[in-house]
Design a protein around this motif. Sequence first.
Motif, PDB file in Angstrom:
ATOM      1  N   ILE A  50      67.775  29.706 101.047  1.00 39.28           N
ATOM      2  CA  ILE A  50      66.848  29.973  99.945  1.00 39.28           C
ATOM      3  C   ILE A  50      66.556  28.680  99.194  1.00 39.28           C
ATOM      4  O   ILE A  50      65.412  28.400  98.828  1.00 39.28           O
ATOM      5  N   GLY A  51      67.584  27.876  98.976  1.00 39.08           N
ATOM      6  CA  GLY A  51      67.384  26.593  98.305  1.00 39.08           C
ATOM      7  C   GLY A  51      66.475  25.671  99.097  1.00 39.08           C
ATOM      8  O   GLY A  51      65.603  25.002  98.531  1.00 39.08           O
ATOM      9  N   LEU A  52      66.658  25.642 100.412  1.00 38.93           N
ATOM     10  CA  LEU A  52      65.779  24.825 101.254  1.00 38.93           C
ATOM     11  C   LEU A  52      64.345  25.333 101.199  1.00 38.93           C
ATOM     12  O   LEU A  52      63.389  24.547 101.124  1.00 38.93           O
ATOM     13  N   TYR A  53      64.169  26.638 101.233  1.00 35.92           N
ATOM     14  CA  TYR A  53      62.832  27.231 101.136  1.00 35.92           C
ATOM     15  C   TYR A  53      62.178  26.859  99.802  1.00 35.92           C
ATOM     16  O   TYR A  53      61.021  26.458  99.751  1.00 35.92           O
ATOM     17  N   TRP A  54      62.941  26.984  98.721  1.00 39.43           N
ATOM     18  CA  TRP A  54      62.405  26.698  97.393  1.00 39.43           C
ATOM     19  C   TRP A  54      61.980  25.235  97.281  1.00 39.43           C
ATOM     20  O   TRP A  54      60.920  24.923  96.745  1.00 39.43           O
ATOM     21  N   HIS A  55      62.792  24.334  97.794  1.00 41.80           N
ATOM     22  CA  HIS A  55      62.455  22.916  97.706  1.00 41.80           C
ATOM     23  C   HIS A  55      61.282  22.568  98.617  1.00 41.80           C
ATOM     24  O   HIS A  55      60.500  21.667  98.297  1.00 41.80           O
ATOM     25  N   PHE A  56      61.134  23.269  99.734  1.00 43.25           N
ATOM     26  CA  PHE A  56      59.965  23.047 100.579  1.00 43.25           C
ATOM     27  C   PHE A  56      58.689  23.470  99.856  1.00 43.25           C
ATOM     28  O   PHE A  56      57.684  22.756  99.888  1.00 43.25           O
ATOM     29  N   VAL A  57      58.724  24.623  99.196  1.00 45.97           N
ATOM     30  CA  VAL A  57      57.557  25.077  98.430  1.00 45.97           C
ATOM     31  C   VAL A  57      57.246  24.073  97.322  1.00 45.97           C
ATOM     32  O   VAL A  57      56.087  23.751  97.062  1.00 45.97           O
ATOM     33  N   ASP A  58      58.279  23.554  96.685  1.00 48.88           N
ATOM     34  CA  ASP A  58      58.097  22.546  95.641  1.00 48.88           C
ATOM     35  C   ASP A  58      57.492  21.271  96.221  1.00 48.88           C
ATOM     36  O   ASP A  58      56.595  20.672  95.628  1.00 48.88           O
ATOM     37  N   LEU A  59      57.964  20.856  97.378  1.00 46.69           N
ATOM     38  CA  LEU A  59      57.444  19.651  98.025  1.00 46.69           C
ATOM     39  C   LEU A  59      55.971  19.810  98.395  1.00 46.69           C
ATOM     40  O   LEU A  59      55.175  18.882  98.218  1.00 46.69           O
ATOM     41  N   VAL A  60      55.601  20.980  98.869  1.00 50.94           N
ATOM     42  CA  VAL A  60      54.191  21.229  99.190  1.00 50.94           C
ATOM     43  C   VAL A  60      53.342  21.110  97.932  1.00 50.94           C
ATOM     44  O   VAL A  60      52.257  20.527  97.946  1.00 50.94           O
ATOM     45  N   TRP A  61      53.828  21.638  96.811  1.00 57.44           N
ATOM     46  CA  TRP A  61      53.061  21.572  95.573  1.00 57.44           C
ATOM     47  C   TRP A  61      52.916  20.134  95.085  1.00 57.44           C
ATOM     48  O   TRP A  61      51.898  19.773  94.490  1.00 57.44           O
ATOM     49  N   ILE A  62      53.917  19.299  95.344  1.00 55.05           N
ATOM     50  CA  ILE A  62      53.821  17.891  94.953  1.00 55.05           C
ATOM     51  C   ILE A  62      52.635  17.227  95.644  1.00 55.05           C
ATOM     52  O   ILE A  62      51.989  16.344  95.072  1.00 55.05           O
TER      53      ILE A  62
END
Length: 71
Positions: A50-62
Amino acid sequence: MHIPSGNMFSATYFLLTGFHALHVIVGLILFAFPMFWTLDRSRSNYIENIGLYWHFVDLVWIFLFPLFYLF
């Protein structure tokens, strides 16, 4: 034949931000499940994923944020 007319930038903007919002909502739902669990080693992979998924979504938004707001 009817060809939809409109602003391509606006359509792309709302499509991509809508998909991002959908993924954020899914991430929040996934984060809510462990609140009701007793945490042990067997569920540590779930929480890590879940943490990896959340950070991937955050990275896409960056990358999406400057693409839409700076250009």
